[in-house]
Enzyme design. Structure first.
Site, mmCIF file in Angstrom:
data_model
loop_
_atom_site.group_PDB
_atom_site.id
_atom_site.type_symbol
_atom_site.label_atom_id
_atom_site.label_comp_id
_atom_site.label_asym_id
_atom_site.label_seq_id
_atom_site.Cartn_x
_atom_site.Cartn_y
_atom_site.Cartn_z
ATOM 1 N N ARG A 1 25.606 23.942 -37.411
ATOM 2 C CA ARG A 1 24.278 24.116 -36.796
ATOM 3 C C ARG A 1 23.719 22.783 -36.298
ATOM 4 O O ARG A 1 24.264 21.727 -36.587
ATOM 5 C CB ARG A 1 23.360 24.807 -37.789
ATOM 6 C CG ARG A 1 23.790 26.281 -38.020
ATOM 7 C CD ARG A 1 23.040 26.913 -39.159
ATOM 8 N NE ARG A 1 21.610 26.701 -39.015
ATOM 9 C CZ ARG A 1 20.757 26.723 -40.038
ATOM 10 N NH1 ARG A 1 21.184 26.942 -41.254
ATOM 11 N NH2 ARG A 1 19.478 26.535 -39.820
ATOM 12 N N LYS B 1 11.242 36.310 -14.905
ATOM 13 C CA LYS B 1 12.633 36.423 -14.449
ATOM 14 C C LYS B 1 13.385 35.095 -14.423
ATOM 15 O O LYS B 1 14.488 34.983 -14.958
ATOM 16 C CB LYS B 1 12.671 37.074 -13.062
ATOM 17 C CG LYS B 1 14.060 37.123 -12.477
ATOM 18 C CD LYS B 1 14.162 38.090 -11.333
ATOM 19 C CE LYS B 1 14.070 37.409 -10.009
ATOM 20 N NZ LYS B 1 14.419 38.315 -8.910
ATOM 21 N N ARG C 1 12.433 44.368 -11.844
ATOM 22 C CA ARG C 1 13.679 45.055 -12.194
ATOM 23 C C ARG C 1 14.354 44.476 -13.448
ATOM 24 O O ARG C 1 15.262 45.056 -14.004
ATOM 25 C CB ARG C 1 14.662 44.996 -11.020
ATOM 26 C CG ARG C 1 14.414 46.096 -10.004
ATOM 27 C CD ARG C 1 15.329 45.940 -8.827
ATOM 28 N NE ARG C 1 14.930 44.831 -7.967
ATOM 29 C CZ ARG C 1 15.702 44.300 -7.024
ATOM 30 N NH1 ARG C 1 16.930 44.759 -6.833
ATOM 31 N NH2 ARG C 1 15.268 43.307 -6.272
HETATM 32 MG MG MG Z 1 15.023 40.520 -3.365
#
Ligand code: MG
Ligand code: UD1
Length: 429
Positions: free
Chosen positions: A308, A22, A15
């Protein structure tokens, strides 16, 4: 504390719609899995991460950041599901706490609550008005009976509003005995870790429900969830820093990496971004400035200044549209429109508007060293490698490509020519 931790991180995370695994998506500068590992490391020295999908990439990322984390490869083809993930995992201590790699908001105090007491299983539960998607926890007479996954629930079970938050602390000996006995005879044809609860109940073991905060146990499954978790994490970070004495003007517009640290009393104006493991000590960071992996000490930056990585500013003033990179500035003023890269500049020096350290020749980066009380006029190019000793004046518009000795004036300027009435000859009267 003698407790082992297993972090489940083998799921596909489809998803998320991303080529990045993920659990490597970041929240406040750190991957979700690193957040889970950090929470774990606060209470354990035996952490195992279970991987399958893009395992090599996740393992490499974690090994670059941590030592002594164990990895276990799940055979997700043959043994899919959270129970399959635990197959073959060996842990060192008597209790094993099982976490999810996509729950970055869990706090140490919740983990402590889950690992306390002497039940055979402590399981995290939440009461929800909308229990959709979660496994339902069937409780009878205040005793947990079993967890039924949503897809396996009958109509009455679906009504249950007490759900499984997905984190458990289990007696290791029981866990090792139960995992090989799990079956996949269920709606999803998966091996459910949740089935160990019924196994324990059937043996008259104690299973204690621990009621937890929904916010901390939210799994991050989509880019939307990621954004919402980021908001929660940012609020936590800022609240803690404000309690520590940092002033923030319009905090919702400010972004602070979880690795950043503050000392003394600092002010952050609106739109400020603090990235990486920056350290801000008694400084004033003005509107829309960006600081990354740098130390800012008794200084002010911006508005619209950019510092930076690997810079150290001390007693320094950096004004608007000034960019500093990998430079150490002590007692320096650079008020407007300048690029200072790979430089060391000492006390009392002034860098005029439009000054550029030409640190890159197309092949390599070179250093610029500027001593004390140097006045660099506007619009100079400092071609590195270059050393300017103390008490030097560099005249406006100079292109400097040779070192300058103490006390000198450096000036490159082509002779000025003015041609009277040229305008009228060219354009006519
Ligand atoms: Mg789940
Ligand atoms: C699980 C619980 C459910 C609970 C919910 C809470 C089971 C069977 N169900 O459901 O009762 O309400 O969490 O969020 O456990 N994972 C693996 N390998 C796998 C599958 C999953 O490592 O083969 C990992 C995932 O990466 C994730 C965690 O296990 O970190 C949970 O997996 P997920 O698919 O989200 O479980 P749910 O179906 O939501």
């Amino acid at each position: 504390m003698s407790i082992s931790i297993v972090i489940l991180a083998a799921g596909k995370g489809s998803r998320m719609k991303s080529t990045t695994p993920k659990v490597l998506h970041t929240i406040s500068g750190k991957s979700m899995l690193s957040h889970a590992i950090d929470a774990g490391l606060a209470i354990s020295d035996d952490i195992t991460v279970v991987l399958a999908h893009q395992a090599k990439r996740v393992q490499e990322a974690i090994e670059a950041e941590y030592k002594n984390i164990n990895f276990h490869m799940q055979d997700a083809e043959q043994f899919p599901g959270t129970g399959g993930a635990m197959k073959g995992v060996n842990t060192k201590y008597e209790k094993t706490l099982i976490l999810n790699g996509d729950m970055p908001l869990i706090t140490q105090s919740s983990l402590e609550a889950l690992t306390g007491g002497d039940a055979d299983i402590n399981m995290s539960v939440i009461k929800l008005d909308n229990p959709d998607g979660y496994g339902r926890v069937l409780i009878d007479d205040e005793k947990v009976q079993e967890i039924v996954e949503q897809k396996d629930c009958n109509k009455t079970q679906l009504e249950t509003k007490t759900v499984n938050a997905g984190i458990y602390c289990v007696n290791t000996e029981l866990l090792n005995r139960y995992i090989p006995l799990l079956s996949n005879e269920n709606a999803q044809k998966e091996y459910y870790l949740t089935d160990i609860v019924k196994m324990a109940v059937d043996e008259n073991r104690t299973v204690t429900p621990i009621y937890v905060e929904e916010e901390e146990f939210k799994g991050v499954n989509s880019k939307y969830d990621l954004a919402m978790a980021e908001v929660i994490m940012q609020n936590r970070i800022k609240k803690e820093l404000m309690a520590q004495g940092v002033t923030m003007r319009f905090p919702d517009s400010i972004y602070i990496d979880c690795r950043a640290t503050f000392e003394g009393e600092s002010i952050l104006e609106n739109g400020v971004t603090i990235l990486g493991a920056s350290k801000i000590i008694s400084s004033h960071i003005k509107t829309n400035s960006v600081i990354e992996d740098s130390i800012i000490e008794d200084s002010d930056v911006g508005p619209m200044g950019r510092v930076r990585p690997l810079s150290h500013l001390k007693n320094t003033h950096i004004g608007n549209f000034v960019e500093v990179k990998k430079s150490t500035l002590t007692g320096v003023k650079a008020g407007h429109l300048a690029y200072i890269g790979d430089a060391t500049i000492d006390e009392g020096s002034n860098i005029g508007a439009g000054v550029i350290t030409c640190n890159y020749d197309g092949k390599a980066k070179h250093k610029t060293t500027i001593g004390k009380n140097v006045f660099v006029g506007s619009d100079c190019q400092l071609v590195a490698p270059l050393t300017i000793e103390d008490d030097v004046i560099v005249a406006a518009g100079t292109t400097l490509n040779k070192d300058v000795t103490k006390g000198s004036l450096a000036i490159t300027r082509s002779a000025l020519k003015t041609i009277p009435d040229f305008f009228y000859k060219f354009f006519g009267k």
